[in-house]
Design a protein around this motif. Structure first.
Motif, PDB file in Angstrom:
ATOM      1  N   ASP A 401      13.384 -51.813 -43.892  1.00 28.18           N
ATOM      2  CA  ASP A 401      13.009 -50.521 -43.935  1.00 28.18           C
ATOM      3  C   ASP A 401      12.957 -50.271 -45.549  1.00 28.18           C
ATOM      4  O   ASP A 401      13.768 -49.963 -46.183  1.00 28.18           O
ATOM      5  CB  ASP A 401      14.207 -49.592 -43.196  1.00 28.18           C
ATOM      6  N   THR A 406       4.824 -43.326 -54.663  1.00 30.76           N
ATOM      7  CA  THR A 406       3.595 -43.539 -55.249  1.00 30.76           C
ATOM      8  C   THR A 406       4.272 -43.608 -56.564  1.00 30.76           C
ATOM      9  O   THR A 406       3.803 -44.613 -57.365  1.00 30.76           O
ATOM     10  CB  THR A 406       2.656 -42.353 -55.191  1.00 30.76           C
ATOM     11  N   ASP A 491      13.783 -36.551 -52.644  1.00 28.80           N
ATOM     12  CA  ASP A 491      14.222 -36.882 -51.279  1.00 28.80           C
ATOM     13  C   ASP A 491      15.771 -36.493 -51.280  1.00 28.80           C
ATOM     14  O   ASP A 491      16.524 -36.847 -52.083  1.00 28.80           O
ATOM     15  CB  ASP A 491      14.112 -38.421 -50.842  1.00 28.80           C
ATOM     16  N   ARG A 517       1.779 -37.841 -47.563  1.00 25.49           N
ATOM     17  CA  ARG A 517       2.424 -36.728 -48.370  1.00 25.49           C
ATOM     18  C   ARG A 517       1.292 -35.519 -48.830  1.00 25.49           C
ATOM     19  O   ARG A 517       0.420 -35.819 -49.208  1.00 25.49           O
ATOM     20  CB  ARG A 517       2.723 -37.083 -49.856  1.00 25.49           C
TER      21      ARG A 517
HETATM   22  C1  6R9 Z   1       5.538 -45.645 -50.291  1.00 25.08           C
HETATM   23  C2  6R9 Z   1       5.363 -44.076 -49.838  1.00 25.08           C
HETATM   24  C3  6R9 Z   1       6.954 -41.071 -50.446  1.00 25.08           C
HETATM   25  C4  6R9 Z   1       7.812 -40.504 -49.542  1.00 25.08           C
HETATM   26  C5  6R9 Z   1       9.171 -40.363 -50.181  1.00 25.08           C
HETATM   27  C6  6R9 Z   1       9.988 -40.307 -48.712  1.00 25.08           C
HETATM   28  C7  6R9 Z   1       9.200 -40.974 -47.890  1.00 25.08           C
HETATM   29  C8  6R9 Z   1       8.781 -43.300 -47.976  1.00 25.08           C
HETATM   30  C9  6R9 Z   1      10.257 -44.062 -46.662  1.00 25.08           C
HETATM   31  C10 6R9 Z   1      10.559 -42.795 -46.866  1.00 25.08           C
HETATM   32  C11 6R9 Z   1      12.360 -42.875 -45.438  1.00 25.08           C
HETATM   33  C12 6R9 Z   1      11.274 -44.765 -45.852  1.00 25.08           C
HETATM   34  N1  6R9 Z   1       9.378 -42.420 -47.627  1.00 25.08           N
HETATM   35  N2  6R9 Z   1       9.349 -44.636 -47.279  1.00 25.08           N
HETATM   36  N3  6R9 Z   1      11.519 -42.224 -46.242  1.00 25.08           N
HETATM   37  N4  6R9 Z   1      12.302 -44.141 -45.304  1.00 25.08           N
HETATM   38  N5  6R9 Z   1      11.501 -46.196 -45.631  1.00 25.08           N
HETATM   39  O1  6R9 Z   1       5.064 -43.920 -48.882  1.00 25.08           O
HETATM   40  O2  6R9 Z   1       4.752 -43.255 -50.953  1.00 25.08           O
HETATM   41  O3  6R9 Z   1       3.147 -41.684 -50.050  1.00 25.08           O
HETATM   42  O4  6R9 Z   1       4.196 -41.573 -52.421  1.00 25.08           O
HETATM   43  O5  6R9 Z   1       5.428 -41.202 -49.965  1.00 25.08           O
HETATM   44  O6  6R9 Z   1       7.715 -41.148 -48.323  1.00 25.08           O
HETATM   45  O7  6R9 Z   1      10.096 -38.881 -48.650  1.00 25.08           O
HETATM   46  O8  6R9 Z   1       9.491 -39.620 -51.213  1.00 25.08           O
HETATM   47  P1  6R9 Z   1       4.291 -41.940 -50.838  1.00 25.08           P
END
Ligand code: 6R9
Length: 637
Positions: A401, A406, A491, A517
């Motif tokens: 997980d 970005t 986050d 996003r």
């Molecule tokens: C790589 C990507 C970033 C946002 C991040 C968070 C959410 C991404 C997650 C997750 C929980 C995970 N996020 N991976 N939340 N568990 N494993 O997705 O980049 O499009 O910039 O989004 O996505 O909220 O801040 P991006």
């Protein structure tokens, strides 16, 4: 290739983590030593989070494509670098070995040069998921041009905004893209965007769907014609441009809580080291593994884990043009069996949507090549986690997980497959080199376990963003000004009783819809552009498949009794301004919005209403007009 920095046990993880904190420069210097540098760096790290300035491997010279391609040619020349599966399962797949990829990248790099692209120029790439997209990205990197890939689902207006912000004079696109049973007319969207961008000098158009497109003399050229020109020039090589470690590699636009999307900037050296390091460790890459990341290269996940991470490690990266549910919901599983995929990396939204089709589409598949499963993009719910574990991984494949953004360039918090323990719905532990910290509203550190707070990172890592393009102050404001001396992720996060991290979602006004996003302000601006709209407020609400849905409260003038049509008009406007991914799921017409006496919309209240928690609205006494809350709650969709 060998990966001496690959961590293979919990003890090694602990030792590496400790070293990375005590001696970060020593730690990262040792990782970076495994790459091909034209000139070694003078200093591993210089940083200041207040300005911010972040410099990794300063004085080092390299070209990332020599690391992703050239250095593999002797040993892996005949190994597939990219396997491409077409949208249409009947169309023949394509395999590009590292030698083929080298030839194609060099060729297209020469095309770019012939068309006047120089080091430092910005090139916007708006394409579907075909190998030429990866080739175009790498060709830019080859000659030191800065790529800015825009996801094929964004509208003409979004592209125009990005072209203007990046002052990009070059565009690479295609006639159209296939996605499921749809054809996306990419060139025609570009044409609409370019009405606002007269500074664009050249558009290179790849043929894919063979749909009719307009080609403007002096501006638009065909990819295939340009390749033929290069062939007749008889120069099969294009030496890689020597880049400083801190030269820009690419810009990728992403949504924040305010205003228009910002151009996150990544640089050559640190991004290369970090994507490779995280790829090799999180997925526990073994030579020969086939890596299938289902993201689109238009997002950071595709940049880092279809292109740069896997290729820099000499892996075989599988690229899929289509969607998981076409021609049926067994498509991913067909692909896994067809190519003996070892690592499958996808998003919770895809898992949830496939779960909805039951087990029929899964059951005739072996799926026995799978070793590791990954998830990214949004919090994964336990139900989806267990379904993935049981029915896809057959309880034999560790699930990683992976939490990242970005802005972080690569994965920051994740278990390492089969090495450190997984826990359902938890990203678990930071990679060595990553120092997370939780803080409360006032920026005070929340220590100990079984706590929650806002997630920040207190020390730089090589893959972090350096600036937002053309506006460094915005970068400071957004990420480094909320809390002193910390990078703020946006986050919220829990730390469990043994120190595992669980990311709970955004605490700012950013929505995560199907892992994409989207800023609430962006959607509001788009809605407000519709002629009948007086004002609007947008919030997220829990959605079974998308994770979050978009709920819009709209004050509207003159629906003339036809609310359905008015809703469709608004939806169309949002599609036009941002793209179909930002379409509201629900639009509720209201006569007013809950505002404080100072005129601020109280989103907290709207969020509760959208979530259906009408009995938990909290204190509404500070509102200018408390009665409006009842009206909105009663009219909830
Ligand atoms: C790589 C990507 C970033 C946002 C991040 C968070 C959410 C991404 C997650 C997750 C929980 C995970 N996020 N991976 N939340 N568990 N494993 O997705 O980049 O499009 O910039 O989004 O996505 O909220 O801040 P991006």
């Amino acid at each position: 290739m060998s990966y001496p920095y690959q961590i293979k046990s919990v003890d090694q993880y602990n030792a590496a983590y400790e070293k990375s904190v005590k001696d970060p420069e020593g730690f990262w210097g040792e990782v970076a030593a495994n790459f091909y540098w034209r000139k070694k760096w003078d200093k591993v790290l210089e940083w200041n989070f207040k300005k911010p300035t972040i410099k990794w491997f300063g004085g080092g010279k390299l070209n990332i494509t020599e690391n992703c391609i050239d250095r593999h040619l002797d040993t892996l020349g005949n190994t597939p670098a990219i396997i491409w599966e077409s949208n249409d399962p009947e169309e023949h797949h394509r395999v590009l070995t590292y030698r083929d990829l080298h030839a194609k990248v060099v060729q297209f790099a020469n095309v770019l040069k012939n068309n006047g692209v120089k080091k430092g120029d910005r090139v916007c790439i708006y394409m579907g998921m075909v190998p030429e997209l990866a080739i175009a990205v790498l060709a830019c990197a080859r000659i030191g041009a800065i790529h800015s890939v825009v996801f094929g689902g964004f509208s003409a207006q979004s592209i125009a905004d990005r072209l203007q912000d990046a002052k990009a004079e070059f565009v690479v696109t295609m006639d159209g893209a296939f996605r499921g049973n749809k054809e996306i007319p990419l060139k025609s969207v570009i044409d609409d965007a370019l009405v606002q961008c007269p500074f664009v000098k050249r558009v290179i158009v790849l043929t894919r769907t063979r749909t009719a497109v307009s080609m403007i003399k002096g501006r638009d050229v065909w990819w295939e014609d340009e390749i033929r020109i290069v062939e007749t020039q008889g120069n099969p090589d294009c030496p890689a441009e020597e880049m400083d470690a801190e030269d820009m590699l690419f810009i990728l636009y992403t949504s924040g809580s305010t205003g228009k999307p910002k151009g996150v900037v990544h640089t050559c050296g640190g991004y290369m080291v970090y994507t490779n390091y995280s790829f090799v460790n999180v997925f526990q890459y073994q030579p020969g593994d086939v890596h299938f990341c289902t993201a689109d290269i238009g997002w950071i996940t595709g940049h880092s884990y279809i292109v740069y991470g896997p290729l820099s490690a000499g892996a075989t990266s599988l690229m899929f043009e289509g969607i998981p549910t076409w021609p049926n919901a067994g498509r991913f599983w067909d692909i896994v069996d067809k190519y003996k995929v070892n690592v499958l990396y996808t998003a919770p939204t895809a898992i949830r949507s496939l779960m909805g089709f039951g087990l029929d589409p899964v059951k005739d598949h072996k799926l026995d090549s799978l070793k590791v499963l990954g998830t990214v993009g949004e919090p994964i719910n336990e139900e989806a986690w267990h379904w993935y574990d049981e029915h896809i991984g057959k309880k034999k494949c560790p699930i990683v997980d992976t939490w990242w953004q970005t802005e972080t360039g690569g994965i920051l918090i994740s278990n390492l497959a089969g090495v450190t323990p997984a826990k359902p719905a938890h990203a678990t532990l930071p990679l060595p080199g990553v120092q997370p910290i939780l803080v409360d509203e006032n920026g005070k550190e929340v220590t100990g376990n079984s706590v929650s707070g806002n997630l920040c990172i207190k020390f730089p890592w090589p893959g972090m963003l350096r600036t937002t393009y053309g506006d460094h102050e915005r970068c400071r404001q957004n990420y480094f000004a909320t809390y002193d001396n910390l990078y703020f992720t946006g986050d919220g996060c829990l730390r469990d009783e043994v120190g595992n991290y669980r990311i709970t979602g955004r605490v700012d006004d950013v929505l995560n819809v199907s892992g994409h996003r989207i800023g609430t302000a962006e959607v509001e601006n788009a809605i407000n552009m519709h002629a009948g709209v007086v004002e609007s407020a947008v919030v997220g609400y829990p959605h079974d498949i998308k994770g979050q849905g978009i709920y819009a409260f709209v004050i509207y003038q003159g629906t003339h009794g036809d609310d359905t049509l008015a809703r469709q008009d608004i939806t169309k406007t949002v599609s036009r301004i941002i793209g179909a991914i930002a379409k509201p799921d629900k639009i509720q017409f209201v006569s007013g919005l809950p505002k404080t006496r100072s005129g601020k919309i109280m989103r907290r209240i709207l969020r509760k209403i959208a979530e259906g928690e009408i009995d938990k609205l909290g204190d509404t006494s500070t509102l200018l007009d408390p009665a409006v809350v009842n009206e909105i709650a009663n009219g909830r969709l």
